[in-house]
Scaffold this active site. Structure first.
Site, mmCIF file in Angstrom:
data_model
loop_
_atom_site.group_PDB
_atom_site.id
_atom_site.type_symbol
_atom_site.label_atom_id
_atom_site.label_comp_id
_atom_site.label_asym_id
_atom_site.label_seq_id
_atom_site.Cartn_x
_atom_site.Cartn_y
_atom_site.Cartn_z
ATOM 1 N N LYS A 29 43.225 50.828 48.440
ATOM 2 C CA LYS A 29 42.685 50.005 49.531
ATOM 3 C C LYS A 29 43.504 50.220 50.804
ATOM 4 O O LYS A 29 42.944 50.341 51.899
ATOM 5 C CB LYS A 29 42.660 48.525 49.121
ATOM 6 C CG LYS A 29 41.584 48.242 48.063
ATOM 7 C CD LYS A 29 41.702 46.868 47.424
ATOM 8 C CE LYS A 29 40.717 46.741 46.259
ATOM 9 N NZ LYS A 29 40.827 45.464 45.539
ATOM 10 N N GLN A 49 44.337 40.275 44.936
ATOM 11 C CA GLN A 49 43.989 41.171 43.837
ATOM 12 C C GLN A 49 44.022 40.418 42.513
ATOM 13 O O GLN A 49 44.991 39.724 42.207
ATOM 14 C CB GLN A 49 44.955 42.372 43.817
ATOM 15 C CG GLN A 49 44.597 43.451 42.809
ATOM 16 C CD GLN A 49 43.282 44.168 43.116
ATOM 17 O OE1 GLN A 49 42.892 44.314 44.261
ATOM 18 N NE2 GLN A 49 42.585 44.601 42.086
ATOM 19 N N ASP A 93 36.165 39.863 49.748
ATOM 20 C CA ASP A 93 35.845 40.134 48.339
ATOM 21 C C ASP A 93 34.516 39.496 47.939
ATOM 22 O O ASP A 93 33.945 39.846 46.902
ATOM 23 C CB ASP A 93 36.942 39.556 47.437
ATOM 24 C CG ASP A 93 37.866 40.616 46.872
ATOM 25 O OD1 ASP A 93 37.442 41.781 46.779
ATOM 26 O OD2 ASP A 93 39.007 40.262 46.532
#
Ligand code: GUN
Length: 292
Positions: free
Chosen positions: A52, A96, A119
């Protein structure tokens, strides 16, 4: 059979984003800024977050990585989330997953400002997706839909079968294929570990999305000839011939299923790179909204 090249498509998308970012900067706006919180040292999570950060560089984004040891308390993590919510320079951020078991994952997800939730995990964004309002959509299913769009794979009136009912992939995937438009307008069936007649159902799929995390689970006898098969699996299986000691294995028995398909995604190089590209698309979407 045509291979869906997620790696090449992701590269194209990142180049499109980079061009838009340079224009934004030329027009006097700040660079989009994505932050990531990483807890602990799980190998998979480390790899994802590193990818990322690299993708941010490719897109011309600013990125910030905030690390905690897996002894971090829930309150410390909540404080970090609140700080990012309040940081006007940060357009979007992710925490995460998975998180250590002493932390309530849902509590952390719900602490994220939905406007910065690139997300797409916050209930507000999940709800918006389910009633067809614009919002952030989970990166993996959004990436799959982008592949279907860019490969002009017809979806209207088709039967889409999703194997797996996770909040991150299976459920939002079903919602996306159910939406009005192209890609969309599918009849959708979601199968899971409690589904009895799985093979009977998957054999009727025009578009089959395998997202259950079991290497090689989808075998040739489960697939209708001419189907489009999307493989979301990325299980690490030991492989002594690899430098890393493992290889990524998809949920589909690719060798035997591929010859039957109209389109199929490989692992690696299919859905994986598109997940990262989608996160970049969500981040520039956040930056466009917050443009200054
Ligand atoms: N863990 C596995 N997939 C994801 C993802 O898309 N986002 C985050 N934050 N964590 C994950």
């Amino acid at each position: 059979m045509e291979l869906i090249d997620g790696k090449a498509t992701a590269k194209t998308i990142k180049a499109e984003i980079a061009a838009e970012v340079e224009q934004m900067v030329k027009d006097g706006h700040k660079r989009p800024h994505l932050a990531a919180i990483l807890v602990g040292h799980d190998g998979g999570s480390e790899t994802y977050v590193a990818s990322k950060v690299k993708a941010c560089e490719e897109c011309g984004f600013q990125s910030t990585l905030i690390r905690f040891e897996d002894t971090v308390t829930e309150q410390e993590l909540l404080d970090a989330v609140h700080k990012l919510n309040d940081d006007t320079d940060v357009d979007g951020f992710i925490v995460q997953l998975p998180l250590p078991s002493h932390i309530d994952e849902q509590k952390i997800i719900e602490a994220v400002d939905p406007e910065k939730d690139v997300d797409g995990f916050h209930p507000v964004n999940v709800g918006k997706l389910s009633i067809g309002l614009p919002g952030f959509v989970s990166a993996t299913p959004a990436g799959i839909v982008e592949l279907l769009r860019r490969y002009n794979i017809p979806t209207r009136g088709k039967h889409c079968v999703v194997i797996g009912r996770s909040n991150i992939v299976g459920k939002p995937m079903a919602m996306l294929m159910l939406r009005k438009g192209q890609p969309g307008d599918c009849t959708v069936t979601v199968c899971h570990s409690g589904t009895g007649n799985l093979k009977e159902i998957t054999r009727t799929a025009d578009i089959l999305v395998a997202a259950l995390g079991k290497p090689g689970f989808v075998t040739a006898d489960m697939v209708k000839p001419g189907a489009t098969v999307i493989d979301v699996g990325t299980t690490r299986v030991p492989d002594a011939t690899k430098k890393s000691g493992f290889r990524l294995s998809g949920d589909v028995d690719f060798e035997n299923v591929a010859p039957l398909c109209e389109f199929i995604t490989p692992v690696p190089g299919g859905v994986g790179p598109m997940t990262i590209a989608s996160l970049m698309m969500n981040t520039i979407q956040a930056a466009r909204k917050r443009k200054r």
